[in-house]
Design a protein around this motif. Structure first.
Motif, PDB file in Angstrom:
ATOM      1  N   ILE A   1      43.778  -4.484  -2.775  1.00 51.65           N
ATOM      2  CA  ILE A   1      43.405  -5.872  -3.015  1.00 51.65           C
ATOM      3  C   ILE A   1      43.737  -6.173  -4.472  1.00 51.65           C
ATOM      4  CG2 ILE A   1      41.512  -7.532  -3.018  1.00 51.65           C
ATOM      5  CD1 ILE A   1      40.104  -5.636  -1.003  1.00 51.65           C
ATOM      6  N   LYS A   2      44.563  -7.183  -4.706  1.00 53.22           N
ATOM      7  CA  LYS A   2      45.093  -7.400  -6.055  1.00 53.22           C
ATOM      8  C   LYS A   2      45.017  -8.876  -6.437  1.00 53.22           C
ATOM      9  CE  LYS A   2      48.758  -4.944  -7.187  1.00 53.22           C
ATOM     10  NZ  LYS A   2      50.133  -4.357  -7.177  1.00 53.22           N
ATOM     11  N   ALA A   3      44.756  -9.083  -7.736  1.00 53.31           N
ATOM     12  CA  ALA A   3      44.794 -10.440  -8.282  1.00 53.31           C
ATOM     13  C   ALA A   3      46.248 -10.866  -8.433  1.00 53.31           C
ATOM     14  CB  ALA A   3      44.092 -10.482  -9.640  1.00 53.31           C
ATOM     15  N   SER A   4      46.566 -12.064  -7.978  1.00 55.41           N
ATOM     16  CA  SER A   4      47.943 -12.532  -8.051  1.00 55.41           C
ATOM     17  C   SER A   4      48.429 -12.632  -9.490  1.00 55.41           C
ATOM     18  CB  SER A   4      48.070 -13.905  -7.373  1.00 55.41           C
ATOM     19  OG  SER A   4      49.397 -14.361  -7.422  1.00 55.41           O
ATOM     20  N   ALA A   5      47.539 -13.009 -10.397  1.00 51.75           N
ATOM     21  CA  ALA A   5      47.917 -13.166 -11.802  1.00 51.75           C
ATOM     22  C   ALA A   5      47.503 -11.962 -12.631  1.00 51.75           C
ATOM     23  CB  ALA A   5      47.274 -14.438 -12.375  1.00 51.75           C
ATOM     24  N   GLY A   6      47.220 -10.842 -11.958  1.00 48.96           N
ATOM     25  CA  GLY A   6      46.610  -9.700 -12.641  1.00 48.96           C
ATOM     26  C   GLY A   6      47.561  -8.831 -13.424  1.00 48.96           C
ATOM     27  N   GLY A   7      46.972  -7.797 -14.024  1.00 50.71           N
ATOM     28  CA  GLY A   7      47.699  -6.813 -14.813  1.00 50.71           C
ATOM     29  C   GLY A   7      46.711  -5.899 -15.496  1.00 50.71           C
ATOM     30  N   GLY A   8      47.176  -4.716 -15.920  1.00 56.21           N
ATOM     31  CA  GLY A   8      46.325  -3.787 -16.652  1.00 56.21           C
ATOM     32  C   GLY A   8      45.177  -3.227 -15.835  1.00 56.21           C
TER      33      GLY A   8
ATOM     34  N   GLY B   1      41.238  -6.790 -11.716  1.00 55.47           N
ATOM     35  CA  GLY B   1      41.324  -7.491 -10.442  1.00 55.47           C
ATOM     36  C   GLY B   1      41.991  -6.689  -9.347  1.00 55.47           C
ATOM     37  N   MET B   2      41.838  -5.357  -9.374  1.00 57.78           N
ATOM     38  CA  MET B   2      42.459  -4.497  -8.364  1.00 57.78           C
ATOM     39  C   MET B   2      41.411  -3.586  -7.743  1.00 57.78           C
ATOM     40  SD  MET B   2      45.964  -3.423 -10.355  1.00 57.78           S
ATOM     41  CE  MET B   2      46.503  -2.369  -9.021  1.00 57.78           C
ATOM     42  N   ARG B   3      41.454  -3.435  -6.439  1.00 55.52           N
ATOM     43  CA  ARG B   3      40.554  -2.546  -5.724  1.00 55.52           C
ATOM     44  C   ARG B   3      41.297  -1.921  -4.541  1.00 55.52           C
ATOM     45  NH1 ARG B   3      37.824  -3.684  -9.536  1.00 55.52           N
ATOM     46  NH2 ARG B   3      35.569  -4.011  -9.663  1.00 55.52           N
ATOM     47  N   ILE B   4      40.996  -0.664  -4.246  1.00 55.57           N
ATOM     48  CA  ILE B   4      41.492  -0.028  -3.029  1.00 55.57           C
ATOM     49  C   ILE B   4      40.360  -0.048  -2.010  1.00 55.57           C
ATOM     50  CG2 ILE B   4      42.341   2.107  -1.977  1.00 55.57           C
ATOM     51  CD1 ILE B   4      43.469   2.852  -4.724  1.00 55.57           C
TER      52      ILE B   4
ATOM     53  N   GLY C   1      41.640 -16.363 -15.701  1.00 53.82           N
ATOM     54  CA  GLY C   1      41.400 -17.761 -15.357  1.00 53.82           C
ATOM     55  C   GLY C   1      42.059 -18.149 -14.047  1.00 53.82           C
ATOM     56  N   ASP C   2      42.349 -17.188 -13.199  1.00 50.40           N
ATOM     57  CA  ASP C   2      43.063 -17.414 -11.940  1.00 50.40           C
ATOM     58  C   ASP C   2      42.537 -16.391 -10.935  1.00 50.40           C
ATOM     59  OD1 ASP C   2      44.836 -17.553  -9.803  1.00 50.40           O
ATOM     60  OD2 ASP C   2      46.627 -17.687 -11.048  1.00 50.40           O
ATOM     61  N   ASP C   3      41.828 -16.852  -9.887  1.00 48.72           N
ATOM     62  CA  ASP C   3      41.178 -15.906  -8.976  1.00 48.72           C
ATOM     63  C   ASP C   3      41.885 -15.758  -7.633  1.00 48.72           C
ATOM     64  OD1 ASP C   3      40.600 -18.298  -7.777  1.00 48.72           O
ATOM     65  OD2 ASP C   3      38.425 -18.004  -7.704  1.00 48.72           O
ATOM     66  N   ARG C   4      43.173 -16.110  -7.574  1.00 52.55           N
ATOM     67  CA  ARG C   4      43.913 -15.924  -6.316  1.00 52.55           C
ATOM     68  C   ARG C   4      44.118 -14.435  -6.040  1.00 52.55           C
ATOM     69  NH1 ARG C   4      49.281 -18.631  -7.165  1.00 52.55           N
ATOM     70  NH2 ARG C   4      48.878 -17.882  -9.282  1.00 52.55           N
ATOM     71  N   ILE C   5      43.982 -14.070  -4.754  1.00 50.16           N
ATOM     72  CA  ILE C   5      44.023 -12.664  -4.343  1.00 50.16           C
ATOM     73  C   ILE C   5      45.028 -12.485  -3.210  1.00 50.16           C
ATOM     74  CG2 ILE C   5      42.665 -10.800  -3.289  1.00 50.16           C
ATOM     75  CD1 ILE C   5      41.875 -11.392  -6.165  1.00 50.16           C
ATOM     76  N   PHE C   6      45.743 -11.338  -3.221  1.00 47.55           N
ATOM     77  CA  PHE C   6      46.551 -10.974  -2.068  1.00 47.55           C
ATOM     78  C   PHE C   6      46.299  -9.510  -1.717  1.00 47.55           C
ATOM     79  CE2 PHE C   6      49.183  -9.593  -5.519  1.00 47.55           C
ATOM     80  CZ  PHE C   6      49.939  -8.533  -5.034  1.00 47.55           C
ATOM     81  N   ILE C   7      46.789  -9.108  -0.544  1.00 51.53           N
ATOM     82  CA  ILE C   7      46.521  -7.761  -0.039  1.00 51.53           C
ATOM     83  C   ILE C   7      47.825  -7.128   0.431  1.00 51.53           C
ATOM     84  CG2 ILE C   7      45.298  -6.407   1.720  1.00 51.53           C
ATOM     85  CD1 ILE C   7      43.158  -8.549   1.765  1.00 51.53           C
ATOM     86  N   GLU C   8      48.001  -5.842   0.108  1.00 54.32           N
ATOM     87  CA  GLU C   8      49.173  -5.122   0.573  1.00 54.32           C
ATOM     88  C   GLU C   8      48.775  -3.714   0.999  1.00 54.32           C
ATOM     89  OE1 GLU C   8      51.791  -5.159  -2.748  1.00 54.32           O
ATOM     90  OE2 GLU C   8      50.762  -3.558  -3.811  1.00 54.32           O
ATOM     91  N   LYS C   9      49.638  -3.077   1.745  1.00 53.48           N
ATOM     92  CA  LYS C   9      49.403  -1.709   2.192  1.00 53.48           C
ATOM     93  C   LYS C   9      49.362  -0.770   0.991  1.00 53.48           C
ATOM     94  CE  LYS C   9      49.198   1.730   5.192  1.00 53.48           C
ATOM     95  NZ  LYS C   9      48.027   1.925   6.071  1.00 53.48           N
ATOM     96  N   PHE C  10      48.361   0.097   0.960  1.00 50.83           N
ATOM     97  CA  PHE C  10      48.290   1.110  -0.083  1.00 50.83           C
ATOM     98  C   PHE C  10      49.026   2.354   0.404  1.00 50.83           C
ATOM     99  CE2 PHE C  10      46.018   4.796  -1.966  1.00 50.83           C
ATOM    100  CZ  PHE C  10      46.400   4.579  -3.287  1.00 50.83           C
TER     101      PHE C  10
END
Length: 667
Positions: free
Chosen positions: A157-164, A167-170, A193-202
């Motif tokens: 689970i990742k923040a679309s505007a994330g980094g470092g 905003g990331m969780r498995i 300042g951006d809470d959009r989230i997307f999901i991808e296969k780990f």
């Protein structure tokens, strides 16, 4: 030509940019918050402008305040560093409107690649291999659970505007997907300042390998090899190296060409990084593109000899790259260890406070061609704040090969003195000494697999334990000889020292017989082992070099109530040398019992309570969420360790707490 650069950042990256700008003859402007008034980057810059309160949302993330600082100082260019506004499309557009050069990529590339959902679609269209996932926006936690189940656990689970790592969780099941979605949204909102989230296969058992790209505004684009960034904790990189021990030349070339292909597809220029996940058979998949300078860029600089900050400045000024792909040669091996203000013995929780001692190892060329580099933004006496990222420094070593680079890093970590806060130096030393890391057989799961119950320190092997015992005895003899001289001066007689001692460390003890010679001390053990010790240590010295039977090492030394605290290669133990009689009597000393806190939930770190999830009288189950604490831009969920009834809740949302303050009590 650019004449004055404002650095829209803080800490070590601001210092890093200032150093290159100064070498190029370019003046610099620092911006700072209330918490950073005395920061190193503020002291180093030619000018400094205050831009707001300590929270980044009221200072470093406020575009209008940064622009006001640009106007005040007449800066003609801005370097954003990493984090904060570095990948903010609106900021780059605003600078363009102000007629100020943005030392970074074009706005279109930031917009396309800064959004992870859009970037994956562009990458797929450009022929770059991508990870399966859901690229659409996700409305709520229940939708996140449905999507995760459809993709198949585990998912990222990742923040679309994330980094470092923010905003990331498995998530491995529905409950973790539900909780991870909300936690990722909260962290993303707080950090970006951006809470959009997307999901991808780990991808299980993956390696995290990234390609450094560099391009100009004239269509030239090259790649500068790869960085291995697989040593991670909670998706945040801890140790990086360049090159990767896993890639062969064919895979390196394929990844580099795909990275260049993607960069060209979005009209990229400046320095950037294309991140890939690589499986055990060297299949690689696009993760994201960071449209900025990376934290770990020094290892690329060390193996290529290319100053990436200088190249960014020249590209922003319109110059053509003076480097072609054929000019790029990878020379030797570089390691980077991130020194964090976090306590590895308390689950790596953030630590704040004053640096009562901060002495990095000597930088520059060393013996045998080794190079040591330390990128930092702090100094002795400075304050580590709760408002920003916990990274204190990036310690780097270069050597002709990987084995020697690891050994150089181990020695540099031994020589790095940090006091006043919790820090991860012992853990970094443990990584360097780990056989699996030394073999290169690593994945992003390395830390979780090798320390599944958390880090509890390094236990010395038999040889190390005895070496430290000899050091403790040597130190004790030097201290006692000094006292004997003082007592002899005062009382006109000299106190004699014995030759028989017992060294004690942990649960072990070693009877010893000592002979002091000219410049050396011989320590004989009952089983026939003999240590000849020489050292430059004198009372009061906190870091000393010891040579035992011809083998040199650097050991940190400090006085402890019952002996000497010795720190070496991640080992942190109390050793004591005493007479045989005193040792016999010590066996009768009672052991102090720790206070019982089993019925209290204590705050594990300095931070702010963002949520209290239970009330007085509630019955909580094992694993139930109790409260959340935010510190250093990370949200930490506190859970019940056993079934209990809440007797009292001592805090409320928004309250700031120190370490070990009581959050709630149980019956």
């Amino acid at each position: 030509m650019i004449t004055k650069i404002l650095i829209a950042n803080r800490g070590e990256i601001a210092v890093r940019v200032i150093r290159t700008a100064r070498a190029m003859g370019i003046k610099t402007v620092a911006v700072y918050s209330d918490a950073d008034r005395e920061a190193m980057h503020v002291r180093m810059a030619d000018e400094a402008v205050h831009i707001g309160a300590a929270p980044s949302a009221q200072s470093y993330l406020v575009i209008d305040r940064v622009v006001d600082a640009i106007r005040q100082t007449c800066a003609d260019a801005v370097h954003p560093g990493y984090g904060f506004l570095s990948e903010n499309r609106a900021f780059a557009e605003r600078l363009s409107q102000e007629g100020v050069i943005f030392i970074g990529p074009p706005v279109g590339a930031i917009e396309a690649m800064g959004d992870k959902i859009t970037s994956k679609k562009i990458a797929a269209k450009a022929g770059v291999s991508t990870v399966p996932g859901h690229m659409g926006l996700i409305a709520d936690a229940e939708e996140a659970v449905r999507i995760s189940a459809r993709i198949g656990y585990p998912v990222m689970i990742k923040a679309s505007a994330g980094g470092g790592g923010k905003g990331m969780r498995i998530a491995w099941n529905d409950q973790e997907a539900r909780e991870g979605f909300q936690a990722s949204k909260n962290e993303a909102r707080s950090s970006f300042g951006d809470d959009r989230i997307f999901i991808e296969k780990f991808v299980d058992q993956p390696r995290h390998i990234e390609i450094q790209v560099l391009g100009d505004q004239h269509g030239n684009m090259i790649y500068l090899g790869e960085r291995e960034c697989s040593i991670q904790r909670r998706n945040q990189k801890v140790v990086e190296e360049a090159p990767s021990s896993f890639l062969d030349e064919a895979t390196r070339k394929a990844m580099g060409e795909q990275a260049v292909q993607l960069a060209k597809a979005v009209g990229y220029f400046s320095a950037g990084t294309v991140e890939f996940i690589v499986d055990g058979t060297r299949n690689f998949y696009f993760l994201e593109m960071n449209t900025r300078l990376q934290v770990e860029h020094p290892v690329t600089e060390l193996i290529t000899g290319i100053d990436l900050v200088e190249q960014m400045i020249r590209v922003a000024d319109g110059e053509k790259l003076a480097i072609a792909q054929s000019d790029v040669k990878l020379n030797g091996w570089a390691m980077e260890s991130r020194l964090y203000a976090e306590d590895p013995y308390r689950g790596f929780l953030p630590s704040i406070g004053r640096l009562t001692r901060y002495r990095p190892p000597k930088e520059g060329p060393q013996h045998d061609g080794i190079v040591v580099r330390n990128d930092t933004g702090v100094y002795e006496g400075g304050e580590i704040s709760m408002y920003y990222d916990p990274m204190i420094a990036k310690l780097c070593t270069w050597a002709p090969d990987r084995t020697r680079s690891i050994e150089a890093m181990a020695e540099a970590l031994d020589c790095f003195e940090v006091e006043g806060i919790g820090h991860n130096l012992p853990f970094l030393s443990a990584v360097m000494a780990h056989p699996r890391f030394q073999s290169g057989n690593i994945t992003t799961a390395f830390i979780a697999e090798e320390w599944p119950e958390g880090f509890h320190g390094v236990t010395p092997d038999n040889d190390q334990a005895r070496q430290l015992a000899s050091i403790a005895t040597y130190v004790h003899l030097v201290q006692e000889a000094r006292r004997a001289q003082i007592s002899g001066t005062l009382a006109n007689h000299t106190r004699k020292l014995g030759i028989d001692f017992v060294a004690v460390g942990g649960d072990h003890s070693w009877p010893q017989t000592v002979t002091c010679g000219t410049g050396t001390t011989d320590i004989r053990y009952g089983d026939g082992v003999n240590h000849t010790v020489t050292s430059d240590w004198q009372p009061g010295k906190t870091l000393a070099s010891f040579t035992i039977n011809g083998e040199a090492s650097s050991v940190k030394i400090s006085r402890a109530s019952t002996g000497w605290r010795l720190r070496f290669r991640g080992i942190d133990m109390i050793y004591r040398a005493m007479t045989p009689r005193l040792f016999d009597l010590s066996q009768y000393m009672p052991i102090k019992q720790s206070a019982d806190t089993s019925k209290k939930l204590l705050c594990p770190m300095p931070g702010v309570i963002t949520q209290v999830l239970v009330r007085e009288g509630d019955t909580v189950e094992v694993g139930q969420s109790l409260a959340t604490v935010e510190a250093m831009k990370m949200e930490n969920l506190l859970k019940a360790e056993k079934r209990a009834v809440v007797k009292a809740v001592k805090v409320e949302a928004g309250q700031s707490l120190a370490v070990d303050e009581v959050i709630m009590e149980f019956e």
